[in-house]
Design a protein around this motif. Structure first.
Motif, PDB file in Angstrom:
ATOM      1  N   TYR A  65       9.641  11.319   9.753  1.00 13.36           N
ATOM      2  CA  TYR A  65       8.209  11.024   9.735  1.00 13.36           C
ATOM      3  C   TYR A  65       7.960   9.597   9.257  1.00 13.36           C
ATOM      4  O   TYR A  65       8.701   9.053   8.427  1.00 13.36           O
ATOM      5  N   LEU A  66       6.887   9.042   9.767  1.00 12.46           N
ATOM      6  CA  LEU A  66       6.361   7.761   9.316  1.00 12.46           C
ATOM      7  C   LEU A  66       5.051   8.013   8.586  1.00 12.46           C
ATOM      8  O   LEU A  66       4.169   8.701   9.112  1.00 12.46           O
ATOM      9  N   VAL A  67       4.924   7.479   7.362  1.00 11.02           N
ATOM     10  CA  VAL A  67       3.659   7.542   6.626  1.00 11.02           C
ATOM     11  C   VAL A  67       3.241   6.095   6.342  1.00 11.02           C
ATOM     12  O   VAL A  67       3.623   5.516   5.329  1.00 11.02           O
ATOM     13  N   PRO A  68       2.467   5.510   7.254  1.00 12.13           N
ATOM     14  CA  PRO A  68       2.044   4.129   7.075  1.00 12.13           C
ATOM     15  C   PRO A  68       0.750   4.042   6.282  1.00 12.13           C
ATOM     16  O   PRO A  68      -0.002   5.024   6.175  1.00 12.13           O
ATOM     17  N   HIS A  69       0.495   2.872   5.711  1.00 10.91           N
ATOM     18  CA  HIS A  69      -0.822   2.606   5.139  1.00 10.91           C
ATOM     19  C   HIS A  69      -1.874   2.877   6.205  1.00 10.91           C
ATOM     20  O   HIS A  69      -1.733   2.461   7.358  1.00 10.91           O
TER      21      HIS A  69
ATOM     22  N   ASN B 169      13.482  16.193   4.767  1.00  5.69           N
ATOM     23  CA  ASN B 169      12.911  15.249   5.737  1.00  5.69           C
ATOM     24  C   ASN B 169      13.058  13.815   5.241  1.00  5.69           C
ATOM     25  O   ASN B 169      12.832  13.531   4.061  1.00  5.69           O
ATOM     26  N   LYS B 170      13.424  12.923   6.136  1.00 10.15           N
ATOM     27  CA  LYS B 170      13.501  11.495   5.812  1.00 10.15           C
ATOM     28  C   LYS B 170      12.205  10.831   6.276  1.00 10.15           C
ATOM     29  O   LYS B 170      11.844  10.916   7.453  1.00 10.15           O
ATOM     30  N   ILE B 171      11.535  10.200   5.321  1.00  6.93           N
ATOM     31  CA  ILE B 171      10.190   9.679   5.553  1.00  6.93           C
ATOM     32  C   ILE B 171      10.148   8.196   5.218  1.00  6.93           C
ATOM     33  O   ILE B 171      10.546   7.784   4.124  1.00  6.93           O
ATOM     34  N   VAL B 172       9.673   7.395   6.155  1.00  8.99           N
ATOM     35  CA  VAL B 172       9.450   5.973   5.900  1.00  8.99           C
ATOM     36  C   VAL B 172       7.977   5.776   5.549  1.00  8.99           C
ATOM     37  O   VAL B 172       7.090   6.179   6.307  1.00  8.99           O
ATOM     38  N   VAL B 173       7.722   5.197   4.385  1.00 12.03           N
ATOM     39  CA  VAL B 173       6.365   4.783   4.027  1.00 12.03           C
ATOM     40  C   VAL B 173       6.321   3.258   4.060  1.00 12.03           C
ATOM     41  O   VAL B 173       7.271   2.590   3.646  1.00 12.03           O
ATOM     42  N   THR B 174       5.228   2.701   4.581  1.00 12.29           N
ATOM     43  CA  THR B 174       5.136   1.250   4.688  1.00 12.29           C
ATOM     44  C   THR B 174       3.684   0.809   4.601  1.00 12.29           C
ATOM     45  O   THR B 174       2.777   1.567   4.962  1.00 12.29           O
ATOM     46  N   ALA B 175       3.479  -0.413   4.089  1.00 13.70           N
ATOM     47  CA  ALA B 175       2.113  -0.897   3.883  1.00 13.70           C
ATOM     48  C   ALA B 175       2.053  -2.415   3.988  1.00 13.70           C
ATOM     49  O   ALA B 175       3.066  -3.113   3.884  1.00 13.70           O
ATOM     50  N   PHE B 176       0.826  -2.900   4.172  1.00 19.11           N
ATOM     51  CA  PHE B 176       0.524  -4.326   4.213  1.00 19.11           C
ATOM     52  C   PHE B 176      -0.804  -4.528   3.502  1.00 19.11           C
ATOM     53  O   PHE B 176      -1.722  -3.734   3.668  1.00 19.11           O
ATOM     54  N   GLY B 177      -0.901  -5.592   2.688  1.00 10.99           N
ATOM     55  CA  GLY B 177      -2.149  -5.801   1.961  1.00 10.99           C
ATOM     56  C   GLY B 177      -2.363  -7.248   1.572  1.00 10.99           C
ATOM     57  O   GLY B 177      -1.607  -8.152   1.954  1.00 10.99           O
ATOM     58  N   GLY B 178      -3.417  -7.457   0.796  1.00  9.40           N
ATOM     59  CA  GLY B 178      -3.783  -8.791   0.353  1.00  9.40           C
ATOM     60  C   GLY B 178      -2.699  -9.418  -0.493  1.00  9.40           C
ATOM     61  O   GLY B 178      -1.933  -8.749  -1.169  1.00  9.40           O
ATOM     62  N   GLY B 179      -2.667 -10.735  -0.435  1.00  9.81           N
ATOM     63  CA  GLY B 179      -1.682 -11.490  -1.208  1.00  9.81           C
ATOM     64  C   GLY B 179      -1.131 -12.711  -0.472  1.00  9.81           C
ATOM     65  O   GLY B 179      -1.099 -13.771  -1.023  1.00  9.81           O
ATOM     66  N   ILE B 180      -0.666 -12.529   0.817  1.00 10.59           N
ATOM     67  CA  ILE B 180      -0.471 -11.227   1.466  1.00 10.59           C
ATOM     68  C   ILE B 180       0.800 -10.562   0.931  1.00 10.59           C
ATOM     69  O   ILE B 180       1.715 -11.243   0.480  1.00 10.59           O
TER      70      ILE B 180
ATOM     71  N   ALA C  77       8.027  -1.374   2.096  1.00  6.61           N
ATOM     72  CA  ALA C  77       8.351  -0.049   2.635  1.00  6.61           C
ATOM     73  C   ALA C  77       9.308   0.650   1.693  1.00  6.61           C
ATOM     74  O   ALA C  77       9.950   0.027   0.843  1.00  6.61           O
ATOM     75  N   ALA C  78       9.394   1.944   1.846  1.00  3.13           N
ATOM     76  CA  ALA C  78      10.370   2.757   1.115  1.00  3.13           C
ATOM     77  C   ALA C  78      10.841   3.870   2.033  1.00  3.13           C
ATOM     78  O   ALA C  78      10.084   4.352   2.885  1.00  3.13           O
ATOM     79  N   LEU C  79      12.095   4.261   1.864  1.00  2.00           N
ATOM     80  CA  LEU C  79      12.651   5.382   2.615  1.00  2.00           C
ATOM     81  C   LEU C  79      12.880   6.531   1.642  1.00  2.00           C
ATOM     82  O   LEU C  79      13.612   6.377   0.658  1.00  2.00           O
ATOM     83  N   LEU C  80      12.230   7.656   1.903  1.00  3.94           N
ATOM     84  CA  LEU C  80      12.297   8.821   1.033  1.00  3.94           C
ATOM     85  C   LEU C  80      13.055   9.955   1.712  1.00  3.94           C
ATOM     86  O   LEU C  80      12.984  10.127   2.934  1.00  3.94           O
TER      87      LEU C  80
END
Length: 334
Positions: free
Chosen positions: A247-251, A304-315, A319-322
């Motif tokens: 699964y992918l859990v993106p921002h 389950n192997k889950i990739v979480v990823t995000a993009f934000g100000g700063g910029i 990402a992390a792999l769980l």
């Protein structure tokens, strides 16, 4: 020493705001918002639903999800937020006291929408180093407090929420790899120009620059580029490939961005887990509330192997792999 996920919870404000309601006060429509973002609804905080209050509720939900939880075991609390209760002090010590956690290590970090991923990487390091044994991590934002209600380009995009995760040291390991990055050259793309030390001498009247601003087209392109990079990095660091991802859990910023990342990972549409339609962009809260929603629904299962990823100000980006824990977590949204 491994890092194990043992608790998960989220808090959503009571007030539901639909696209149709926004179209009555803004020059917009349900069709315009939905086709460009994928958002149908969002929740707005009332005056008493502050960042600390939503964090407290999400923390309570996470504690309840832990089997035989002992509040006194938590020795660290991190709040990822760009909308603290006050500019000074940090919100985390207040939340720790509200939760009855005692005089523990508690602090805020601000990486805007990448805040939860940054905090997760920091939490992982604290536990692996032995500095922390059990840690609560919160992503919480009341973005409606910094938005111009007459700005049709930003106001429909955001909602308010908080999400909490509890981590502990263990022989098991649920955080396989993490990666973060930043580029201050593009700080102007996502910003609140006034209110800091740069503008302290100019705040002698009402200024539109006290509101959140975003350069949408440039942000869109950079978000896709850096989130792809982040996903590739965590897969390389863990020695895994796209085929290993369940699964992918993106921002949760924009469905078009999520669709692009889904195609990049060669995933089916139902493997990209979302909460965007219901909650909008909840900044640092978006990844933990999406996880909580799909754990509660039974979509995410042990191993389950889950990739979480995000993009934000700063910029900023990351990402992390769980690897989801074997023990059942009864995540809740309150």
């Amino acid at each position: 020493m491994g890092v194990k996920i043992i608790g998960l919870g989220a808090s959503i404000p009571l007030k539901l705001v639909t696209n149709e309601e926004l179209s009555k006060v803004l020059d917009t429509s349900d069709e315009w918002i939905t086709t460009r973002t994928g958002i149908k609804r969002r929740h707005h905080s009332s005056l008493n639903e502050t960042t600390s209050y939503l964090s407290y509720k999400a923390g309570i939900a996470a504690l309840k999800s832990v089997t035989q939880a002992d509040d006194s075991d938590i020795d660290t609390l991190i709040v990822a937020t760009s909308t603290p209760d006050r500019r000074c002090p940090a919100t985390a010590p207040k939340v720790a006291t509200m939760l009855g956690l005692g005089k523990i290590r508690a602090f805020d970090i601000n990486a805007v929408c990448t805040g939860f991923v940054y905090a997760l990487e920091l939490a992982d390091a604290l536990i692996r180093s032995g500095k922390s044994r059990r840690l609560m991590l919160l992503g919480a934002d009341v973005f409606t407090s910094i938005l111009d209600k007459q700005d049709r380009t930003t106001y429909p995009l955001f909602g308010d929420a908080a999400g909490a995760m509890i981590l502990t040291n263990s022989d098991d390991d649920n955080i396989l790899s993490t990666y973060t990055g930043s580029d201050g050259e593009y700080e102007h793309l996502i910003t609140i120009p006034d209110g800091g030390t740069e503008s302290a001498l100019r705040l002698d009247g009402v200024s539109k620059n006290i509101f959140f601003k975003m350069a949408g087209k440039e942000v869109f392109l950079k978000a896709i580029s850096h989130m792809k990079e982040s996903v590739s990095e965590v897969l390389n660091l863990s020695g895994l490939t796209k085929e290993d991802v369940d699964y992918l859990v993106p921002h949760q910023a924009n469905k078009r961005i999520i669709d692009t990342l889904t195609q990049f990972l060669d995933l089916n549409e139902d493997q990209a887990l979302m909460s965007l339609e219901e909650y909008g962009n909840t900044s640092a809260a978006s990844i933990p509330i999406t996880l909580a929603r799909h754990v509660k629904a039974g979509t995410i299962n042990s191993g389950n192997k889950i990739v979480v990823t995000a993009f934000g100000g700063g910029i900023t980006w990351g990402a992390a792999l769980l690897r989801w824990p074997d023990e059942k977590i009864n995540a809740d949204l309150i």
